[in-house]
Design a protein around this motif. Structure first.
Motif, PDB file in Angstrom:
ATOM      1  N   UNK A 119       0.817  -1.109  -0.049  1.00 52.69           N
ATOM      2  CA  UNK A 119      -0.144   0.084   0.032  1.00 52.69           C
ATOM      3  C   UNK A 119       0.780   1.160  -0.018  1.00 52.69           C
ATOM      4  N   UNK A 120       1.763   1.345   0.942  1.00 49.61           N
ATOM      5  CA  UNK A 120       2.791   2.513   1.053  1.00 49.61           C
ATOM      6  C   UNK A 120       3.800   2.717  -0.147  1.00 49.61           C
ATOM      7  N   UNK A 121       3.891   1.541  -0.893  1.00 46.67           N
ATOM      8  CA  UNK A 121       4.983   1.674  -1.923  1.00 46.67           C
ATOM      9  C   UNK A 121       4.155   2.169  -3.132  1.00 46.67           C
ATOM     10  N   UNK A 122       2.874   2.151  -3.017  1.00 42.79           N
ATOM     11  CA  UNK A 122       2.251   2.936  -4.220  1.00 42.79           C
ATOM     12  C   UNK A 122       2.520   4.533  -4.161  1.00 42.79           C
ATOM     13  N   UNK A 123       2.954   5.108  -3.035  1.00 40.04           N
ATOM     14  CA  UNK A 123       3.001   6.379  -3.074  1.00 40.04           C
ATOM     15  C   UNK A 123       4.742   6.646  -3.026  1.00 40.04           C
ATOM     16  N   UNK A 124       4.942   7.767  -3.822  1.00 39.45           N
ATOM     17  CA  UNK A 124       6.419   8.156  -3.824  1.00 39.45           C
ATOM     18  C   UNK A 124       6.869   8.602  -2.636  1.00 39.45           C
ATOM     19  N   UNK A 125       8.117   8.393  -2.232  1.00 34.13           N
ATOM     20  CA  UNK A 125       8.711   8.525  -0.893  1.00 34.13           C
ATOM     21  C   UNK A 125       8.311  10.166  -0.580  1.00 34.13           C
ATOM     22  N   UNK A 126       8.427  11.043  -1.427  1.00 34.89           N
ATOM     23  CA  UNK A 126       8.147  12.501  -1.263  1.00 34.89           C
ATOM     24  C   UNK A 126       6.742  12.749  -0.794  1.00 34.89           C
ATOM     25  N   UNK A 127       5.735  11.849  -1.322  1.00 35.83           N
ATOM     26  CA  UNK A 127       4.363  12.207  -1.146  1.00 35.83           C
ATOM     27  C   UNK A 127       3.894  11.276   0.221  1.00 35.83           C
ATOM     28  N   UNK A 128       4.772  10.385   0.725  1.00 39.29           N
ATOM     29  CA  UNK A 128       4.291   9.598   1.679  1.00 39.29           C
ATOM     30  C   UNK A 128       4.038  10.408   3.140  1.00 39.29           C
ATOM     31  N   UNK A 129       3.352  10.078   4.168  1.00 39.12           N
ATOM     32  CA  UNK A 129       2.769  10.902   5.164  1.00 39.12           C
ATOM     33  C   UNK A 129       3.438  10.554   6.409  1.00 39.12           C
TER      34      UNK A 129
END
Length: 413
Positions: free
Chosen positions: A24-34
């Motif tokens: 799930x969290x790998x679907x977001x680019x690192x700079x967009x992860x909260x």
């Protein structure tokens, strides 16, 4: 349906749960992860070991840190540079609105003024006096304005950056803080150039010349050329304002990104999508926190829906994305159209006016959609309260409504 809402995951499912969380969290680019990579890894490790209590505790702490993380933005520059207009733009407050920073004030200020964001409780913008008005060397100036509390500095100019401002940038760098140079009022420059040389006017060439003049100034003062953001506070979707926002998001500590992302003006579809992704991650973490230790039996399709919570969530999303009733009234007034005409183009105002059986069908349809996109997660037997599934649906609907309004405001874009 029972398979989708089973009890606490069994030990043999822990590997799948850890895999689903990671995916799930790998679907977001690192700079967009909260949440940080370190936090993600810690949760993954707990899930892999079957230590759901510890995973739940880490998620609780992460949510609390995200929700309470303060953001303090310092804006400085000479009087008349456009600081107040930029502050109002970042706060999404009109110049004549309540609590707006005063625009067009010519007298220099020697004190620090603070402006809270009207929707994001932990975001504060600080209007600092220009370094020239303080009569202090850069280091003393920074200490005088309590530089430690700011996450970063935005140095604004409408002409050329003074030597004092360049020296201030050097001092900020020594203090290990981020700073950004903003050239404001570029729309005025373009208008003036077009009027004075209409036959030779080429918009992009003028912008290149403005940027080059600043880069030359930095080279002359032996400063590594930073990124220069050319903006107009009256037309945020044009020029470099979106790029400035992206840079600030990327450079902020991870736990502060969510609150800053929530403050983004809806000036592009990309900005709306970034805001949407940040809210979705937060809902997902809340749902997982509640689901990890849940021992709730299978219930009827609407039996465990908390309607009061749903209404509160929907109202919050509509306010956050500017599709609430008050925002619609203001937009209708600016566009000189009836507010009902705008409302008819949207879906979110009517979501909780559905009959109970319609709401139940809506939930079933969304569950099917959610299951196909998150099959690995649901296969673990993780329990998500049905309220969360509808929150996801509400968020989807509100974000789409925001994009509809964006097209209404900027039809050519």
């Amino acid at each position: 349906m029972g398979q989708l809402f089973s009890n606490t995951p069994k030990n043999e499912d822990n590997g799948n749960l850890e895999s689903s969380f990671s995916e799930y969290f790998r679907n977001y680019k690192p700079e967009n992860q909260i949440i940080s990579e370190e936090t993600i890894h810690s949760i993954e490790l707990c899930l892999k070991r079957g230590d759901l209590q510890r995973a739940n505790s880490i998620i609780c702490d992460a949510l609390k840190n995200i929700d309470n993380a303060p953001i303090n933005i310092a804006v400085t520059g000479e009087s008349g540079a456009g600081k107040s207009s930029l502050i109002n733009a970042l706060r999404q407050v009109k110049h004549e609105g309540k609590g707006a920073a005063k625009v067009g004030v010519t007298e220099t200020t020697t004190k620090v003024d603070s402006y809270k964001h009207p929707k994001i409780k932990n975001l504060t913008l600080w209007d600092l006096p220009g370094i020239g008005t303080m009569k202090f060397p850069p280091k003393d100036y920074l200490e005088k304005v309590d530089f430690k509390k700011y996450d970063f500095f935005i140095i604004v100019s409408a002409t050329r950056f003074t030597k004092q401002e360049l020296d201030l940038a050097k001092a900020i760098k020594i203090m290990k803080k981020n700073y950004y140079f903003v050239r404001s009022k570029v729309d005025f420059d373009l208008d003036n150039e077009k009027k004075s040389k209409p036959s030779d006017f080429v918009r992009e060439d003028i912008l290149i010349q403005i940027r080059k003049s600043y880069l030359d100034t930095f080279r002359e003062n032996k400063i590594d050329a930073p990124q220069i953001f050319l903006i107009s506070s009256h037309n945020l979707s044009d020029y470099d304002f979106p790029a400035l926002m992206d840079t600030l998001v990327k450079d902020l500590p991870t736990e502060k990104r969510r609150n800053f992302l929530l403050s983004l003006p809806n000036i592009t579809e990309a900005a709306i999508q970034k805001k949407y992704n940040s809210v979705k991650q937060f809902i997902w973490l809340e749902a997982m926190k509640d689901g990890l230790l849940a021992t709730v039996p299978v219930l009827g399709i609407l039996q465990d829906l908390d309607m009061e919570r749903l209404k509160k969530s929907l109202d919050y999303y509509r306010d956050l994305f500017g599709v609430d009733d008050e925002s619609l009234k203001l937009m209708a007034k600016d566009a000189q159209v009836p507010v009902e005409l705008l409302k008819k183009k949207l879906k979110s105002p009517y979501l909780l006016k559905l009959k109970e059986e319609t709401l139940g069908a809506l939930l079933l349809n969304y569950l099917e959609k959610f299951a196909s996109a998150n099959g690995g997660l649901l296969a673990t037997g993780l329990y998500f309260r049905k309220t969360y599934y509808l929150q996801f649906h509400f968020l989807d609907t509100v974000a789409e409504d925001a994009k509809v309004l964006l097209q209404e405001a900027y039809p050519k874009k």
